[in-house]
Scaffold this motif. Structure first.
Motif: not given
Length: 393
Positions: A1-23
């Motif tokens: 997962m790239t830094a851009i994707e992580i920042r985008s998720l944090a901006a959208r959902f806030g933190s803390p997050l656990l991102v689960v990648d089904c791929a």
């Protein structure tokens, strides 16, 4: 997962997050399936009991390993056929047995006479695997310390079950979590092969299932053997078993751990004894709970460059033990900066708490549909019952 994707998720959902990648879940399942052809992989729900993980593994053809009524409810809610599940907790409440049978699960595990007797009233509907203990002090978690009968007790337990009218279908074992050497599997498989032959010679019902458990290692930072190299001698040992024996494994951590990325943010900082302390909105009572309960040390990084300083990462609670790392080199961070934990899919969110009323991390599922590898599918919150999840408002 790239830094851009992580920042985008944090901006959208806030933190803390656990991102689960089904791929990543699918990838781990496929490489283990390739390394253990002919073995039915029953995903053990306990490290990451999430609906999206269950669904994507079912689509891959997986089976499931259940241990509680809550886990039964989770797979049932995802439409998993009961015949693809086994119930492997060696010590069960009567309600756990009844709930699993009501769902349609018929294969259970026991490891002693008292547990076998629990099935007398269900003997027309249930069958058993006997769990055998093979101590593994070199594993990070030696699960045979708590469960399993001695190999020498197996034939006697099968005979007692037969007298009670209960069918024993086979044997199971678990060499321990994060096993570092496939040799313990070989030892256990060889012993079980001999027990299967001895049971037949003794005139006992033929045993036609062997469950080799889980424990397949993943790398949290240290180097571990590739899964292909790890499983090669296991495959050779399994090939010596009678052809009629169905082979089962119970992978959990191997599938779940690489799929999880924890995203937390700095909520405060202080300089103490010449070192910067950074206080995050997640910690040992949250997603990093595995450092206490699972003996894990997760790879941690930040999305920032700069001169490195001796630093401390602390969790948000008022408890002084809530420290993620008390000796880590980091650039100077500011409030709001993101801290990333990798390899955090197993025994993290699953064992997190709301201690001090700090809410556990939200779960964001990525790549739930194989054809769409970059879209965030859904934001999930863990519900209070059974580990199921619902879309957030």
């Amino acid at each position: 997962m790239t830094a851009i994707e992580i920042r985008s998720l944090a901006a959208r959902f806030g933190s803390p997050l656990l991102v689960v990648d089904c791929a990543q879940v699918r990838h781990q399942y496929r490489v283990l399936k390739e390394a253990l052809p002919g073995v039915d992989l029953h995903y053990a729900l306990k490290p990451l009991p999430h609906a999206a993980v269950v669904s994507c593994l079912y689509d891959e053809g997986a089976f499931f390993d259940l241990a509680t009524t809550g886990e039964v409810e989770l797979v049932k809610a995802q439409g998993i056929p009961a015949e693809r599940c086994i119930h492997t907790h060696p010590i069960k409440r009567d309600s756990d047995i009844r709930d699993a049978l009501r769902y349609g699960v018929t294969t259970f595990v026991a490891d002693n006479e008292d547990e076998i007797r629990k099935f007398v009233r269900y003997r027309k509907r249930a069958e058993l695997l006997l769990r055998v203990s093979f101590r593994s002090p070199d594993a990070v978690v030696d699960l045979s310390r708590k469960f399993g009968c001695e190999p020498g007790a197996v034939l006697g337990l099968i005979e007692k079950a037969r007298r009670l009218g209960i069918r024993v279908r086979g044997l199971s074992f678990h060499v321990g979590s994060q096993a570092t050497d496939p040799g313990k599997y070989i030892e256990a498989i060889d012993a079980c092969r001999n027990l299967i032959a001895e049971a037949l010679l003794a005139g006992l019902p033929a045993l036609d299932i062997l469950d080799i458990g889980g424990g397949f290692p993943v790398a949290y930072g240290e180097t571990v053997m590739s899964i292909e190299d790890f499983c090669r001698p296991i495959r050779a040992a399994l090939a010596t078993l009678p052809r009629h024996v169905r082979l089962i494994a119970e992978p959990g951590r191997f599938i779940a751990a690489p799929a999880g990325v924890a995203v937390s943010s700095v909520m405060g900082k202080a300089k103490r004894a010449g070192r910067w302390w950074y206080y995050l909105d997640d910690g040992l009572y949250g997603s990093y709970s595995g450092q206490l309960f699972d003996h894990a040390k997760y790879p941690v990084s930040v999305l920032k460059d700069g001169e490195l300083h001796e630093s401390v990462l602390a969790g948000p609670t008022c408890d002084s033990i809530d420290v993620i790392d008390d000796d880590i080199l980091l650039p100077q961070l500011e409030v709001g900066d993101l801290v990333i934990g990798r390899m955090m899919g197993a025994y993290t969110w699953a064992s997190a708490t709301d201690f001090n009323f700090f809410k556990r991390a939200k779960v964001v599922v990525m790549n739930e549909q194989p054809a769409d590898t970059r879209r965030v599918v859904q934001l999930h919150r863990r519900s209070a019952g059974g580990g199921s999840s619902k879309p957030a408002a």
